[in-house]
Enzyme design. Structure first.
Site, short mmCIF file in Angstrom:
data_model
loop_
_atom_site.label_atom_id
_atom_site.label_comp_id
_atom_site.label_asym_id
_atom_site.label_seq_id
_atom_site.Cartn_x
_atom_site.Cartn_y
_atom_site.Cartn_z
CG ASP A 80 -9.05 -2.15 -3.82
OD1 ASP A 80 -8.63 -1.03 -3.48
OD2 ASP A 80 -9.85 -2.33 -4.75
CE LYS B 267 -6.74 1.35 1.49
NZ LYS B 267 -6.85 0.64 0.20
CB SER C 268 -0.94 0.02 1.20
OG SER C 268 -1.72 1.20 1.20
CG HIS D 217 -13.29 -2.34 6.51
ND1 HIS D 217 -13.63 -1.39 7.44
CD2 HIS D 217 -12.48 -1.69 5.63
CE1 HIS D 217 -13.08 -0.23 7.14
NE2 HIS D 217 -12.36 -0.39 6.04
CE LYS E 287 -10.85 2.38 10.54
NZ LYS E 287 -10.15 3.33 9.65
CG PHE F 92 -7.77 6.68 6.30
CD1 PHE F 92 -7.92 6.10 5.05
CD2 PHE F 92 -7.46 5.85 7.37
CE1 PHE F 92 -7.78 4.74 4.86
CE2 PHE F 92 -7.30 4.48 7.19
CZ PHE F 92 -7.47 3.93 5.94
N GLY F 93 -10.40 8.72 4.89
CA GLY F 93 -11.37 8.33 3.87
C GLY F 93 -12.80 8.61 4.29
CG ASN G 184 -3.94 5.34 2.27
OD1 ASN G 184 -3.56 5.78 3.36
ND2 ASN G 184 -5.15 5.56 1.79
#
Length: 203
Positions: free
Chosen positions: A65, A8, A3, A191, A186, A162-163, A5
């Site tokens: 992803d 992430k 990644s 997920h 979290k 984020f996001g 990001n």
């Protein structure tokens, strides 16, 4: 870690370090270029990224992803979550487009879920950095999925994550959004955390 990001990367490293403290998590080498995430599914994109970095860095590579699936939008943005507002859009633009699309949707109809697919690609890696091959080249791999059900809030809340985190309310932690939770809280229900733990169970 495939990644690019940084948010992430922090989440992935935290979950893996807790479960496998003896494993060294190496950030994606900065000299690697971008790879087009043009797959039709989350699994396609996770494998594209992991195969690319495994080949280029010569090490086993992990990538994910993630898609936000909103029922009122027919499952959108889904696999296009990271570029929902366009290929060059940032998180703020994606979030603004999502909230605009749901402006007339009442709370009872704002159900949604985050879905993550994690890919680990290993063996047969190229001997040195930069020896790029097409990312579709088949390599041994393991896939795992994680899902968290929830809903989209009426307005963004919280300054963490984020996001889409400021508007996603996970069912297990309602009424908090992901952005209102600590990183540890979290990761326990997210997920991405679930996908990584499923991957570790397979390994």
């Amino acid at each position: 870690m495939a990644s690019a990001n940084p948010h992430k990367a922090v989440e992935i490293a935290a979950v893996l370090a807790e479960a496998m403290p003896a494993v060294e998590i190496v950030p994606r080498p900065p000299e690697l270029g971008d790879v087009a995430e043009d797959g039709e599914t989350l699994a396609d994109n996770a494998l594209i990224k992991a195969r690319f970095v495994c080949a280029a860095a010569g090490e086993p590579s992990i990538a994910d992803d993630t898609g936000l699936e909103v029922d009122a939008l027919g499952g959108a943005p889904g696999v296009y979550s990271a570029r929902y507002a366009g290929p060059e859009a940032d998180s703020a633009a994606n979030l603004a487009k999502l909230m605009a699309a749901l402006v007339d949707v009442p709370p009872s109809q704002r159900t949604a879920r985050f879905r993550t697919v994690v890919a680990l690609v290993y063996e047969g890696a190229a001997p040195q950095l930069g020896a790029h091959e097409h990312p579709s080249v088949e390599r041994p791999h393991v896939l795992a999925e994680g899902v968290v059900e929830g809903a989209i809030a009426m307005a963004p809340r919280g300054d963490g994550g984020f996001g889409y985190d400021p508007v996603f309310v996970p069912r297990e932690a309602a009424p908090l959004t992901f952005a209102e939770m600590s990183a540890e809280a979290k990761n326990r229900i997210s997920h991405r955390g679930r996908a990584l733990r499923a991957l570790l169970a397979k390994l």
